[in-house]
Design an enzyme around this catalytic site. Structure first.
Site, PDB file in Angstrom:
ATOM      1  N   HIS A 171      -9.865   1.024   4.649  1.00 17.47           N
ATOM      2  CA  HIS A 171      -8.590   1.193   5.358  1.00 17.47           C
ATOM      3  C   HIS A 171      -8.827   2.140   6.543  1.00 17.47           C
ATOM      4  O   HIS A 171      -9.594   3.103   6.441  1.00 17.47           O
ATOM      5  CB  HIS A 171      -7.530   1.762   4.412  1.00 17.47           C
ATOM      6  CG  HIS A 171      -6.161   1.759   5.029  1.00 17.47           C
ATOM      7  ND1 HIS A 171      -5.762   2.718   5.925  1.00 17.47           N
ATOM      8  CD2 HIS A 171      -5.123   0.903   4.916  1.00 17.47           C
ATOM      9  CE1 HIS A 171      -4.530   2.451   6.334  1.00 17.47           C
ATOM     10  NE2 HIS A 171      -4.125   1.348   5.736  1.00 17.47           N
ATOM     11  N   GLU A 202      -7.239   4.508   7.769  1.00 15.80           N
ATOM     12  CA  GLU A 202      -6.991   5.944   7.530  1.00 15.80           C
ATOM     13  C   GLU A 202      -8.205   6.584   6.852  1.00 15.80           C
ATOM     14  O   GLU A 202      -8.526   7.748   7.091  1.00 15.80           O
ATOM     15  CB  GLU A 202      -5.708   6.117   6.701  1.00 15.80           C
ATOM     16  CG  GLU A 202      -4.471   5.845   7.558  1.00 15.80           C
ATOM     17  CD  GLU A 202      -3.250   5.371   6.795  1.00 15.80           C
ATOM     18  OE1 GLU A 202      -3.197   5.505   5.566  1.00 15.80           O
ATOM     19  OE2 GLU A 202      -2.332   4.844   7.465  1.00 15.80           O
ATOM     20  N   SER A 218       3.101  -2.044  10.422  1.00 13.88           N
ATOM     21  CA  SER A 218       4.556  -2.045  10.623  1.00 13.88           C
ATOM     22  C   SER A 218       5.224  -3.370  10.263  1.00 13.88           C
ATOM     23  O   SER A 218       6.155  -3.817  10.942  1.00 13.88           O
ATOM     24  CB  SER A 218       4.902  -1.613  12.053  1.00 13.88           C
ATOM     25  OG  SER A 218       4.393  -0.324  12.314  1.00 13.88           O
ATOM     26  N   GLY A 277       1.987   2.247  10.787  1.00 13.94           N
ATOM     27  CA  GLY A 277       2.914   3.368  10.617  1.00 13.94           C
ATOM     28  C   GLY A 277       3.585   3.816  11.905  1.00 13.94           C
ATOM     29  O   GLY A 277       4.175   4.885  11.970  1.00 13.94           O
ATOM     30  N   ASN A 336       0.859  -1.187   0.000  1.00 15.83           N
ATOM     31  CA  ASN A 336       0.000   0.000   0.000  1.00 15.83           C
ATOM     32  C   ASN A 336       0.897   1.240   0.000  1.00 15.83           C
ATOM     33  O   ASN A 336       1.487   1.573   1.025  1.00 15.83           O
ATOM     34  CB  ASN A 336      -0.895  -0.060   1.250  1.00 15.83           C
ATOM     35  CG  ASN A 336      -1.759   1.186   1.394  1.00 15.83           C
ATOM     36  OD1 ASN A 336      -1.838   2.012   0.484  1.00 15.83           O
ATOM     37  ND2 ASN A 336      -2.409   1.319   2.542  1.00 15.83           N
ATOM     38  N   TRP A 337       0.992   1.862  -1.161  1.00 13.66           N
ATOM     39  CA  TRP A 337       1.911   3.001  -1.287  1.00 13.66           C
ATOM     40  C   TRP A 337       1.337   4.281  -0.668  1.00 13.66           C
ATOM     41  O   TRP A 337       2.016   5.306  -0.598  1.00 13.66           O
ATOM     42  CB  TRP A 337       2.273   3.234  -2.769  1.00 13.66           C
ATOM     43  CG  TRP A 337       3.020   2.084  -3.391  1.00 13.66           C
ATOM     44  CD1 TRP A 337       3.474   0.966  -2.741  1.00 13.66           C
ATOM     45  CD2 TRP A 337       3.395   1.921  -4.768  1.00 13.66           C
ATOM     46  NE1 TRP A 337       4.107   0.121  -3.634  1.00 13.66           N
ATOM     47  CE2 TRP A 337       4.073   0.688  -4.895  1.00 13.66           C
ATOM     48  CE3 TRP A 337       3.226   2.700  -5.925  1.00 13.66           C
ATOM     49  CZ2 TRP A 337       4.578   0.221  -6.114  1.00 13.66           C
ATOM     50  CZ3 TRP A 337       3.729   2.240  -7.139  1.00 13.66           C
ATOM     51  CH2 TRP A 337       4.399   1.018  -7.221  1.00 13.66           C
ATOM     52  N   LYS A 338       0.087   4.234  -0.270  1.00 17.06           N
ATOM     53  CA  LYS A 338      -0.586   5.393   0.360  1.00 17.06           C
ATOM     54  C   LYS A 338      -0.394   6.650  -0.499  1.00 17.06           C
ATOM     55  O   LYS A 338      -0.352   6.547  -1.724  1.00 17.06           O
ATOM     56  CB  LYS A 338      -0.098   5.585   1.802  1.00 17.06           C
ATOM     57  CG  LYS A 338      -0.261   4.302   2.611  1.00 17.06           C
ATOM     58  CD  LYS A 338      -0.141   4.498   4.097  1.00 17.06           C
ATOM     59  CE  LYS A 338      -0.318   3.157   4.782  1.00 17.06           C
ATOM     60  NZ  LYS A 338      -0.325   3.252   6.242  1.00 17.06           N
ATOM     61  N   GLY A 389       4.789   1.219   4.842  1.00 10.62           N
ATOM     62  CA  GLY A 389       6.127   1.819   4.733  1.00 10.62           C
ATOM     63  C   GLY A 389       7.145   0.948   4.014  1.00 10.62           C
ATOM     64  O   GLY A 389       7.871   1.427   3.126  1.00 10.62           O
ATOM     65  N   GLU A 437      -5.680  -5.089  10.568  1.00  7.57           N
ATOM     66  CA  GLU A 437      -4.672  -4.044  10.777  1.00  7.57           C
ATOM     67  C   GLU A 437      -5.015  -3.273  12.054  1.00  7.57           C
ATOM     68  O   GLU A 437      -5.837  -2.344  12.020  1.00  7.57           O
ATOM     69  CB  GLU A 437      -4.681  -3.064   9.612  1.00  7.57           C
ATOM     70  CG  GLU A 437      -4.314  -3.684   8.290  1.00  7.57           C
ATOM     71  CD  GLU A 437      -3.751  -2.630   7.343  1.00  7.57           C
ATOM     72  OE1 GLU A 437      -2.583  -2.754   6.981  1.00  7.57           O
ATOM     73  OE2 GLU A 437      -4.458  -1.667   7.015  1.00  7.57           O
TER      74      GLU A 437
HETATM   75  P1  PGA Z   1       2.539   0.292   7.696  1.00  8.09           P
HETATM   76  O1  PGA Z   1       1.092   0.466   6.998  1.00  8.09           O
HETATM   77  O2  PGA Z   1       3.106  -0.998   7.180  1.00  8.09           O
HETATM   78  O3  PGA Z   1       3.314   1.484   7.292  1.00  8.09           O
HETATM   79  O4  PGA Z   1       2.274   0.217   9.175  1.00  8.09           O
HETATM   80  C1  PGA Z   1       0.222  -0.613   6.803  1.00  8.09           C
HETATM   81  C2  PGA Z   1      -1.062  -0.153   6.181  1.00  8.09           C
HETATM   82  O5  PGA Z   1      -1.587   0.898   6.586  1.00  8.09           O
HETATM   83  O6  PGA Z   1      -1.640  -0.806   5.288  1.00  8.09           O
END
Ligand code: PGA
Length: 265
Positions: A102, A104, A216, A180, A12-14, A238, A174
């Site tokens: 997700h 976020e 993470s 993150g 997931n490149w966000k 990340g 998650e």
């Molecule tokens: P992260 O993100 O690996 O940076 O914790 C995971 C995600 O939000 O899908």
């Protein structure tokens, strides 16, 4: 890792990488996979919307063995939804997967349970695969409410879903406090939750969905979460922004699957 499903790793490149950088990363992944192909693991990347066309083009023209995922989609077919993107627009670009709900988006873009359910239906009806993201916030975990919280998220998104779409759904656990932050859930916490999710899914007549972990994930912790956490793969944030660290997670899945296949035979 569960015993049957082949692993799946989604990057997931966000909101990172413009289209030039995204193409560069896609090509690096392609070169590294040519040198060392993933034998068992299915690989997917989720670039920002504006990068999708370019990434899809190089995936096809350079025959890179990865699929393209969108990070979100609007559940409506078309119309007055300024700034939004529809499932048919994504399909035209060769997108096969979409992340749904997700944390976020749930936390910052008003994606409530009803919108998550509608989005998931729009994705599977269009023929794409949905990755339903679930997971509790830290307060919920501290009050030991995570099982009930995740169960409610699963029920509200999946209850009543036409069984013909069940195969198109993957669940990603998650925990919000691990995304993150560099804090990873312990392998015991992951194992307890994947076991719980695999008990809830059959109550919805869904048994075979893959269950991923995200939060993470790194080259360092992937192997132990996979082998002890009973997950079928990862949603990686990340660590998916560099080809080396992303493919190290893929490699960990490949090695673990091969080891388990050996033990089974
Ligand atoms: P992260 O993100 O690996 O940076 O914790 C995971 C995600 O939000 O899908």
């Amino acid at each position: 890792m569960s015993t049957v499903n082949k692993p799946l790793v989604i990057g997931n490149w966000k909101m990172n990488l413009d289209f030039v950088e995204a193409v560069h990363l896609g090509q690096q992944i392609g070169v590294m996979l040519r040198n060392k192909p993933a034998e068992h693991t299915e690989i997917v990347v989720a670039p920002p919307f504006v990068d999708i066309r370019s990434v899809s083009s190089i995936v096809t023209s350079e025959r890179i063995p990865i699929a393209v995922c969108a990070q979100h989609v609007n559940p409506h077919d078309n119309g007055a939804h300024t700034g939004e993107v529809s499932t048919s627009m994504l399909k035209r670009l060769g997108v096969e997967w979409v992340l749904v709900g997700h944390s976020e988006r749930r936390a910052s873009y008003a994606m409530d349970d009803a919108v998550v359910a509608a989005t998931l239906r729009a994705v599977v009806r269009s023929g794409m695969k949905a990755v339903l993201c679930v997971g509790e916030a830290l307060e919920v975990r501290e009050a030991d409410g995570q099982d009930e919280f995740v169960r409610e998220q699963l029920l509200s998104a999946l209850n009543g879903l036409d069984p013909k779409f069940h195969d198109q759904v993957t669940v990603a656990y998650e925990p919000v406090w691990a995304i993150g932050t560099g804090l990873t859930a312990s392998t015991e916490q992951v194992r307890a939750m994947t076991t719980h999710i695999r008990l809830v899914l059959p109550t919805l007549s869904m048994g075979a969905s893959r269950v991923l972990y995200g939060g993470s994930v790194s080259a360092q912790n992937a192997a132990s979460i996979l082998s002890e956490g009973r997950v079928d793969g990862f949603l990686v944030g990340g660590a998916s922004l560099k080809a080396e660290s992303f493919l190290a997670v893929v490699q960990a899945c490949d090695d673990c699957y091969a080891l388990m296949a050996n033990r089974r035979s």
